[in-house]
Scaffold this motif. Structure first.
Motif, mmCIF file in Angstrom:
data_model
loop_
_atom_site.group_PDB
_atom_site.id
_atom_site.type_symbol
_atom_site.label_atom_id
_atom_site.label_comp_id
_atom_site.label_asym_id
_atom_site.label_seq_id
_atom_site.Cartn_x
_atom_site.Cartn_y
_atom_site.Cartn_z
ATOM 1 N N ASN A 72 0.825 -1.212 0.000
ATOM 2 C CA ASN A 72 0.000 0.000 0.000
ATOM 3 C C ASN A 72 0.857 1.260 0.000
ATOM 4 O OD1 ASN A 72 -2.275 -1.567 0.087
ATOM 5 N ND2 ASN A 72 -2.517 -1.422 2.326
ATOM 6 N N GLN A 73 1.912 1.254 0.814
ATOM 7 C CA GLN A 73 2.766 2.439 0.909
ATOM 8 C C GLN A 73 3.541 2.668 -0.395
ATOM 9 O OE1 GLN A 73 2.924 4.794 3.168
ATOM 10 N NE2 GLN A 73 1.343 3.773 4.392
ATOM 11 N N LEU A 74 3.994 1.588 -1.017
ATOM 12 C CA LEU A 74 4.707 1.727 -2.294
ATOM 13 C C LEU A 74 3.766 2.277 -3.357
ATOM 14 C CD1 LEU A 74 6.789 -1.588 -2.287
ATOM 15 C CD2 LEU A 74 7.701 0.740 -2.197
ATOM 16 N N ALA A 75 2.522 1.783 -3.345
ATOM 17 C CA ALA A 75 1.530 2.248 -4.319
ATOM 18 C C ALA A 75 1.255 3.739 -4.122
ATOM 19 C CB ALA A 75 0.245 1.439 -4.189
ATOM 20 N N ALA A 76 1.065 4.140 -2.856
ATOM 21 C CA ALA A 76 0.761 5.541 -2.571
ATOM 22 C C ALA A 76 1.932 6.430 -3.009
ATOM 23 C CB ALA A 76 0.473 5.718 -1.079
ATOM 24 N N TRP A 77 3.134 5.986 -2.712
ATOM 25 C CA TRP A 77 4.327 6.767 -3.068
ATOM 26 C C TRP A 77 4.415 6.962 -4.585
ATOM 27 C CZ3 TRP A 77 9.867 4.324 -2.870
ATOM 28 C CH2 TRP A 77 10.806 5.272 -3.322
ATOM 29 N N GLU A 83 -2.824 -2.909 -6.598
ATOM 30 C CA GLU A 83 -2.838 -4.054 -7.531
ATOM 31 C C GLU A 83 -1.767 -3.935 -8.603
ATOM 32 O OE1 GLU A 83 -5.655 -2.156 -6.789
ATOM 33 O OE2 GLU A 83 -6.076 -3.610 -5.200
ATOM 34 N N GLN A 84 -1.130 -2.764 -8.679
ATOM 35 C CA GLN A 84 -0.064 -2.564 -9.667
ATOM 36 C C GLN A 84 1.329 -2.738 -9.071
ATOM 37 O OE1 GLN A 84 -2.008 1.315 -11.150
ATOM 38 N NE2 GLN A 84 -0.782 0.567 -12.867
ATOM 39 N N VAL A 85 1.363 -3.232 -7.826
ATOM 40 C CA VAL A 85 2.657 -3.392 -7.142
ATOM 41 C C VAL A 85 2.833 -4.843 -6.735
ATOM 42 C CG1 VAL A 85 4.064 -2.672 -5.172
ATOM 43 C CG2 VAL A 85 2.426 -1.056 -6.186
ATOM 44 N N ILE A 86 4.032 -5.387 -6.965
ATOM 45 C CA ILE A 86 4.343 -6.705 -6.416
ATOM 46 C C ILE A 86 5.746 -6.658 -5.818
ATOM 47 C CG2 ILE A 86 5.058 -7.639 -8.695
ATOM 48 C CD1 ILE A 86 3.903 -10.370 -7.600
ATOM 49 N N GLU A 183 7.815 5.823 -15.683
ATOM 50 C CA GLU A 183 6.785 5.383 -14.753
ATOM 51 C C GLU A 183 5.413 5.992 -15.065
ATOM 52 O OE1 GLU A 183 7.819 5.570 -10.419
ATOM 53 O OE2 GLU A 183 9.191 4.044 -11.199
ATOM 54 N N ASP A 184 5.425 7.223 -15.577
ATOM 55 C CA ASP A 184 4.153 7.871 -15.893
ATOM 56 C C ASP A 184 3.438 7.187 -17.065
ATOM 57 O OD1 ASP A 184 6.500 9.057 -17.255
ATOM 58 O OD2 ASP A 184 4.948 10.027 -18.441
ATOM 59 N N MET A 185 4.126 6.285 -17.764
ATOM 60 C CA MET A 185 3.493 5.582 -18.893
ATOM 61 C C MET A 185 2.783 4.306 -18.440
ATOM 62 S SD MET A 185 6.395 5.613 -21.848
ATOM 63 C CE MET A 185 7.502 6.971 -22.110
ATOM 64 N N LEU A 186 2.898 3.975 -17.140
ATOM 65 C CA LEU A 186 2.360 2.694 -16.674
ATOM 66 C C LEU A 186 0.862 2.558 -16.945
ATOM 67 C CD1 LEU A 186 4.284 2.185 -13.318
ATOM 68 C CD2 LEU A 186 4.264 0.600 -15.264
ATOM 69 N N GLY A 187 0.140 3.678 -16.760
ATOM 70 C CA GLY A 187 -1.304 3.629 -16.962
ATOM 71 C C GLY A 187 -1.671 3.381 -18.413
ATOM 72 N N GLU A 188 -0.742 3.709 -19.303
ATOM 73 C CA GLU A 188 -1.031 3.643 -20.733
ATOM 74 C C GLU A 188 -0.719 2.286 -21.347
ATOM 75 O OE1 GLU A 188 0.461 6.847 -23.757
ATOM 76 O OE2 GLU A 188 0.921 7.387 -21.678
ATOM 77 N N TYR A 189 0.307 1.644 -20.791
ATOM 78 C CA TYR A 189 0.781 0.407 -21.416
ATOM 79 C C TYR A 189 0.634 -0.780 -20.479
ATOM 80 C CZ TYR A 189 2.740 3.595 -24.818
ATOM 81 O OH TYR A 189 2.888 4.564 -25.764
ATOM 82 N N GLN A 190 -0.253 -1.652 -20.851
ATOM 83 C CA GLN A 190 -0.517 -2.886 -20.115
ATOM 84 C C GLN A 190 0.753 -3.741 -20.017
ATOM 85 O OE1 GLN A 190 -3.746 -4.219 -19.303
ATOM 86 N NE2 GLN A 190 -3.631 -6.401 -19.720
ATOM 87 N N ASN A 191 1.666 -3.589 -20.997
ATOM 88 C CA ASN A 191 2.825 -4.486 -21.067
ATOM 89 C C ASN A 191 4.126 -3.845 -20.593
ATOM 90 O OD1 ASN A 191 3.086 -2.692 -23.116
ATOM 91 N ND2 ASN A 191 3.565 -4.177 -24.712
ATOM 92 N N LEU A 192 4.017 -2.709 -19.887
ATOM 93 C CA LEU A 192 5.226 -2.063 -19.359
ATOM 94 C C LEU A 192 5.364 -2.389 -17.874
ATOM 95 C CD1 LEU A 192 7.568 0.039 -19.679
ATOM 96 C CD2 LEU A 192 5.891 1.800 -19.082
ATOM 97 N N LEU A 213 6.434 -2.335 -10.548
ATOM 98 C CA LEU A 213 5.208 -1.594 -10.847
ATOM 99 C C LEU A 213 4.792 -1.990 -12.256
ATOM 100 C CD1 LEU A 213 6.412 1.963 -9.677
ATOM 101 C CD2 LEU A 213 5.217 0.224 -8.320
ATOM 102 N N ALA A 214 3.556 -2.392 -12.415
ATOM 103 C CA ALA A 214 3.086 -2.835 -13.736
ATOM 104 C C ALA A 214 1.561 -2.790 -13.749
ATOM 105 C CB ALA A 214 3.585 -4.258 -14.015
#
Ligand SMILES: *Cc1c(COP(=O)(O)O)cnc(C)c1O
Length: 344
Positions: A72-77, A83-86, A183-192, A213-214
């Motif tokens: 959660n903290q990594l996601a917020a940061w 769900e985009q962090v592992i 990193e700002d492209m993450l929302g745009e590309y499912q495969n990044l 982050l993916a």
């Protein structure tokens, strides 16, 4: 260490049969500049917080597999959904998970050598064909050739800053766009996917924590192949303490940046002795010195300084990688190099 006997090797899976145990080429020395660790360690104001968090962690319980609060903290940061962090047992485990999930026969990896050695190793372990797009002059990636090769690949790994050469991968190699972070492209590309580690800036190489982050779908695929409990409660607690006190790591990061340019200038000053240093955006410098392997041995044996020898890696002939340490350590390595190269 005992080697793998022929009898045992005959039983090893074919893709791993030629492998030898990883050798970090470590020796006990006074000045360690070989593994890109953070020689400043955990900031003094964070150390007790981290110790308390580790002490109070639920040692008797299995960890939350995907790292609840840490995630959660990594996601917020990073401004993404949890769900985009592992998280993983170091970046290395996550890299291996990429190969488990997306590699294998018929799923090619594209890589840009010279680069981090584990990609080729993990690829071969799970029978993944590798397409190499070698770097050009001064290690610049050949973006056009890379994009062409990527068309038929399942995995493309681009390292930024590249290890061991220190250069950033141009953002326009990911999408035709100037800049360096993607990193700002993450929302745009499912495969990044973007891999981070706690080993360098956060000084936690010994704890073994990294994260990716993916897109939620890629994260789910990685989660499906991972060992559920690979990141211990201790590591999660330590990483969480580091993330929540991340500002406290900035002074050391700034000091390393400053001393990177000082070290680079000092090494550049050794050009008359045949030294070449490449620009770096990382916490290490790639340098070429005459008779690098011998110089590496003498740094270790006569000066108790350990750097990393890349002189036998194709494309890195006579190259050493020097981690940027504390100012006094950087002074010592320059003084030792000067003395060795002057034939003293
Ligand atoms: C340090 C590093 C890693 C990850 O290291 P871990 O300690 O396994 O987290 C991955 N890739 C590169 C290029 C690195 O330099």
């Amino acid at each position: 260490m005992t080697g793998i006997t022929p009898e045992v090797r005959a039983l090893v899976r074919p893709s791993a049969a030629a492998l030898e145990p990883y050798d970090p080429a470590f020796s006990p020395v006074e000045v360690i500049l070989s593994a890109n660790e953070n020689n400043y360690g955990i900031p003094p104001e964070v150390a007790p917080v981290l110790a308390k968090a580790v002490t109070e962690a639920a040692w008797n319980r299995y960890p939350v597999p995907l790292g609840g609060e840490l995630r959660n903290q990594l996601a917020a940061w990073h401004g993404v959904a949890p769900e985009q962090v592992i998280v993983g047992n170091g970046g290395d485990e996550l890299l291996f998970n990429f190969f488990l999930a997306f590699g294998g026969a018929g799923h090619a990896l594209v890589s840009c050598p010279p680069t981090f050695s584990v990609y080729g190793l993990y690829a071969s372990m799970v029978e993944t064909p590798v397409v190499e797009v070698p770097r050009e002059k001064d290690f610049a990636p050949n973006v056009d050739a890379l994009i062409e090769a990527a068309r038929t690949a399942t995995l493309v790994v681009v390292t930024s800053p590249n290890n061991p050469t220190g250069d950033l991968f141009p953002r326009e190699g990911v999408r035709r766009d100037p800049g360096s972070t993607v990193e700002d492209m993450l929302g745009e590309y499912q495969n990044l996917a973007v891999l981070h580690t706690f080993s360098k800036a956060f000084a936690l190489a010994g704890a073994r924590v990294g994260y990716v982050l993916a897109s939620p779908a890629v994260v789910a695929a990685l989660a499906a192949v991972r060992q559920p409990y690979s990141v211990s409660v201790l590591d999660q607690a330590a990483a969480l303490a580091a993330v929540t006190h991340r500002d406290a790591f900035q002074p050391a990061i700034q000091a390393i940046r400053q001393d990177r340019s000082r070290l680079s200038n000092m090494l550049g000053g050794l050009a008359p002795l045949g030294v070449r240093v490449w620009p770096s955006q990382a916490n290490f410098l790639c340098v070429r010195v005459p008779h690098a392997h011998e110089v590496w041995c003498r740094l270790r044996d006569e000066h108790s300084i350990l750097v990393r020898d890349f002189s036998s890696t194709p494309g890195l002939e006579d190259c050493l990688r020097i981690t940027v340490g504390k100012p006094e350590e950087n002074d010592l390595v320059v003084a030792a190099l000067t003395s060795i190269l002057k034939g003293e």
